[in-house]
Design a protein around this motif. Sequence first.
Motif, short mmCIF file in Angstrom:
data_model
loop_
_atom_site.label_atom_id
_atom_site.label_comp_id
_atom_site.label_asym_id
_atom_site.label_seq_id
_atom_site.Cartn_x
_atom_site.Cartn_y
_atom_site.Cartn_z
N HIS A 143 10.27 -2.37 -8.42
CA HIS A 143 10.45 -2.11 -9.83
C HIS A 143 9.57 -0.75 -10.26
N LEU A 144 8.30 -0.96 -10.20
CA LEU A 144 7.50 0.00 -10.48
C LEU A 144 7.73 1.46 -9.90
N ALA A 145 8.13 1.26 -8.32
CA ALA A 145 8.48 2.67 -7.79
C ALA A 145 9.46 3.10 -8.57
N LEU A 146 10.60 2.40 -8.53
CA LEU A 146 11.79 3.20 -9.43
C LEU A 146 11.50 3.49 -10.67
N LEU A 147 10.67 2.75 -11.43
CA LEU A 147 10.50 3.65 -12.80
C LEU A 147 9.64 4.77 -12.82
N ARG A 148 8.88 4.94 -11.72
CA ARG A 148 8.15 6.24 -11.68
C ARG A 148 9.06 7.46 -11.23
N LEU A 149 10.28 7.00 -10.57
CA LEU A 149 11.22 8.17 -10.27
C LEU A 149 11.71 8.71 -11.50
N GLY A 150 11.84 8.01 -12.64
CA GLY A 150 12.71 8.25 -13.76
C GLY A 150 11.79 8.29 -14.96
N GLN A 151 10.66 8.79 -15.16
CA GLN A 151 9.75 8.66 -16.17
C GLN A 151 10.34 9.89 -17.47
N GLY A 152 11.11 10.68 -16.71
CA GLY A 152 11.58 11.70 -17.95
C GLY A 152 12.74 11.09 -18.75
N THR A 153 13.15 11.63 -19.69
CA THR A 153 14.13 11.19 -20.66
C THR A 153 15.67 11.53 -20.03
N PRO A 154 16.46 10.24 -20.04
CA PRO A 154 17.66 10.51 -19.34
C PRO A 154 18.52 11.49 -20.13
N VAL A 155 19.42 12.41 -19.42
CA VAL A 155 19.97 13.53 -19.86
C VAL A 155 21.60 13.19 -19.49
N ALA A 156 22.23 13.93 -20.38
CA ALA A 156 23.72 13.59 -20.29
C ALA A 156 24.15 14.08 -19.04
N ALA A 157 23.65 14.93 -18.13
CA ALA A 157 24.04 15.45 -16.91
C ALA A 157 24.14 14.10 -15.71
N ASP A 158 23.51 13.10 -16.23
CA ASP A 158 23.60 11.58 -15.22
C ASP A 158 24.92 11.12 -15.57
N LEU A 159 25.91 11.46 -16.47
CA LEU A 159 27.13 11.17 -16.50
C LEU A 159 28.30 11.64 -15.36
N ALA A 160 29.13 10.65 -15.04
CA ALA A 160 29.94 11.40 -14.24
C ALA A 160 31.02 12.20 -14.61
N ARG A 161 31.00 12.78 -15.99
CA ARG A 161 31.76 13.62 -16.43
C ARG A 161 31.47 13.90 -17.96
N PRO A 162 31.48 15.27 -18.43
CA PRO A 162 31.00 15.38 -19.87
C PRO A 162 31.73 14.54 -20.90
N MET A 163 31.24 14.15 -22.10
CA MET A 163 31.99 13.57 -22.89
C MET A 163 32.66 14.62 -23.90
N GLU B 236 0.81 -1.16 0.19
CA GLU B 236 -0.04 -0.02 -0.10
C GLU B 236 0.87 1.38 0.10
N ALA B 237 1.79 1.19 0.85
CA ALA B 237 2.76 2.40 0.95
C ALA B 237 3.61 2.65 -0.51
N SER B 238 3.77 1.61 -1.30
CA SER B 238 4.75 1.69 -2.35
C SER B 238 3.70 2.56 -3.44
N LEU B 239 2.37 2.55 -3.42
CA LEU B 239 1.44 3.19 -4.43
C LEU B 239 1.64 4.72 -4.17
N LYS B 240 2.07 5.32 -3.31
CA LYS B 240 2.25 6.59 -2.93
C LYS B 240 3.77 7.04 -3.19
N VAL B 241 4.58 6.43 -3.70
CA VAL B 241 6.09 6.71 -3.99
C VAL B 241 6.14 7.37 -5.39
N HIS B 242 6.45 8.47 -5.55
CA HIS B 242 6.42 9.20 -6.78
C HIS B 242 7.62 9.98 -6.88
N ASP B 243 8.66 10.40 -5.75
CA ASP B 243 9.70 11.02 -5.87
C ASP B 243 10.79 10.34 -5.20
N PRO B 244 11.91 10.77 -5.22
CA PRO B 244 13.18 10.15 -4.57
C PRO B 244 13.03 10.25 -2.98
#
Length: 253
Positions: free
Chosen positions: A169-189, A20-28
């Motif tokens: 699994h579903l809760a984790l997916l809800r945290l990242g519904q946006g498109t991944p961005v290059a800022a996720d990288l440890a350093r710029p390419m 039940e608590a997992s249904l309320k998970v929408h942010d980190p």
Amino acid sequence: MEPLVILSQLEQEYLLRGIEASLKVHDPRSFFLWTQGQLQALLPHDVMVGLQFGPHGELERLECWHGTVLAAPALDHLCSRAEGLALRLARAWRQGPARPAVSDLGCSERDGVLGGFQAELEREGYGNVLVHGTGETGGGETVFVLLRLPLRPGARHGYFLELLLPHLHLALLRLGQGTPVAADLARPMSGRELEILRWVREGKSNYEIACILGISDLTVKNHLQRIYRTLGVSNRTQAVSRGLSLRLLDRAA
């Protein structure tokens, strides 16, 4: 034959509350509170790492939640996108049977899926470990690594994780519904790395890329190794897939 696990009435209540608590998970923040709250009743742990793999096995996302302080070197050793301990544990699980894998300090057996990690886990102070994942889902795969379980994990803990896995699994997916961005990288390419990655996408060999760019084969190979480490992948196909998901190749064209 798998051992039969029968939940007590209290465990059933904990499980229902956790779901039940997992249904309320929408942010980190709410995810962290959930893992440190309701999940602890069934699966007490100090550290949890969630890893999402793409359709070609490339690492797309790695998140770590911990209720205790982890020093920067320890966190890097555990969560490095290149060859961190969590990534290696997840890959070991993916190569084994599709069931929960355990490594506990009270067991003398060092075989099995996680047996090769026993000495490293002891040295790093992570103690008992439990690993399980979704398996292939069509769009990829999610694996969760739980570390420092105060109790020796066994069939019962594995069953709890198996029951809660779809909700994790579903809760984790809800945290990242946006498109991944290059800022996720440890350093710029770098510009040269992006250029090489674009030619890899076109199917060019190291020799062909070297001729096109006027550099040596060895230089191309060294650039590719740095690209793999930055993207958290291990081969050309995975690098291209990761680059496309981060829209890096759009900018390189």
